[in-house]
Scaffold this active site. Sequence first.
Site, PDB file in Angstrom:
ATOM      1  CB  THR A  70      -4.832  23.854  51.129  1.00  0.00           C
ATOM      2  OG1 THR A  70      -5.815  24.061  52.155  1.00  0.00           O
ATOM      3  CG2 THR A  70      -5.444  24.164  49.778  1.00  0.00           C
ATOM      4  CB  SER A 196      -1.053  21.493  57.629  1.00  0.00           C
ATOM      5  OG  SER A 196      -0.806  22.879  57.579  1.00  0.00           O
ATOM      6  CB  CYS A 318     -11.343  26.356  55.626  1.00  0.00           C
ATOM      7  SG  CYS A 318      -9.695  25.773  56.063  1.00  0.00           S
TER       8      CYS A 318
END
Length: 373
Positions: A70, A196, A318
């Site tokens: 993010t 990530s 999410c």
Amino acid sequence: MIYFDNSATTQPDSEVIRTFSAASASFFANPSSLHGLGIEADRLLERSRMQVAELAGMRDGTVVFTSGGTEANNQALFGLARANAGHGKKILMSSVEHPSVLNTADRLRCEGFDVVTVAAGPDGVLDLSDLEEKLTADTIVVSVMHVNNETGAVQPLEQAGRLIRQASPRAVFHSDIVQSFGKLPIPAGPDAISLSAHKFHGLKGSGALILKKNIHILPYLFGGGQQGGLRSGTVPVAHAAALAKAMRLAHESMDRTPYREWRDELIRFFGNFEKIRVIGGTDTAPHILSVAVRGIRGEVAVNALQEHGIYVSTSSACSSRSRRESHVLQAMKLREDFRHGVIRLSFGRQNKLEEITRFKEVFAGFMETIERV
């Protein structure tokens, strides 16, 4: 326990944990310090940076260590847009991007940038003709993810890259490869990529934005000027080392995982049920499979499977607790009677073939139950 929610997060690899623990114990000093311990920490940080760049296919590029995907996406879009605002104000992105891209775009609109959405087809794949039509000389940033986190749709980054170079030579091409690293090769085309660690058996709280040589961004965190001034704040050396280890392990195992065979077996299995539709077709990423069950909510299936120790999700982690409809399914124009009954299976290195067999047994029983209702 059978864990098929690896696109939400993965179980950290024991080797990654050992690397993190060893680096935390032995290289605890601030890498910006001038004394010997600081210099040792900085050397480990630079070795980690070089490994990350090489494994990402950008050996001479710039690595900015972040707290995850993010932040990397935020830094890419804010940094690239503001750095290139003198050449234009137009930003393009697909309609099926992750919220960390779409919500950042909303903020950029408030700053006066012209953010334009490129359509995706019913399979969730970028419409290249729509991209070509919307590319103009004043386009400065294009952002298209590699693999969609909800459906596994694989975007044609190489073809998109060629169109961008032809129509918008000043534009910088960014791609969120959070869901694809370690599962698919990184395509040629993007100038900047976000990843990530916890999506490929690394640790939460670590990620990176990686830029090709001569691609410039403006910082949006300010302080002591660490990481070449691109992201101020003391750099967590142990996280950087663990990220590099997780990337190496994922890269080495990529060709040995049986995800594609498992996905194809489950697609054949789901084809036996009239009420089930596979989302995104058969040419999706090997480790993600989303299906929709007509007439139920996805939470019903998630809870029923969990009673048997099988963990799946309804969509992106999410947004799975949100009651809002998935923007991805809306963009794909999935029929209303299927849209609420979506479940996603995603595989990781800890999964085994016998777990696929067990899932099929349990799910078949679940379908018999709802058929009787």
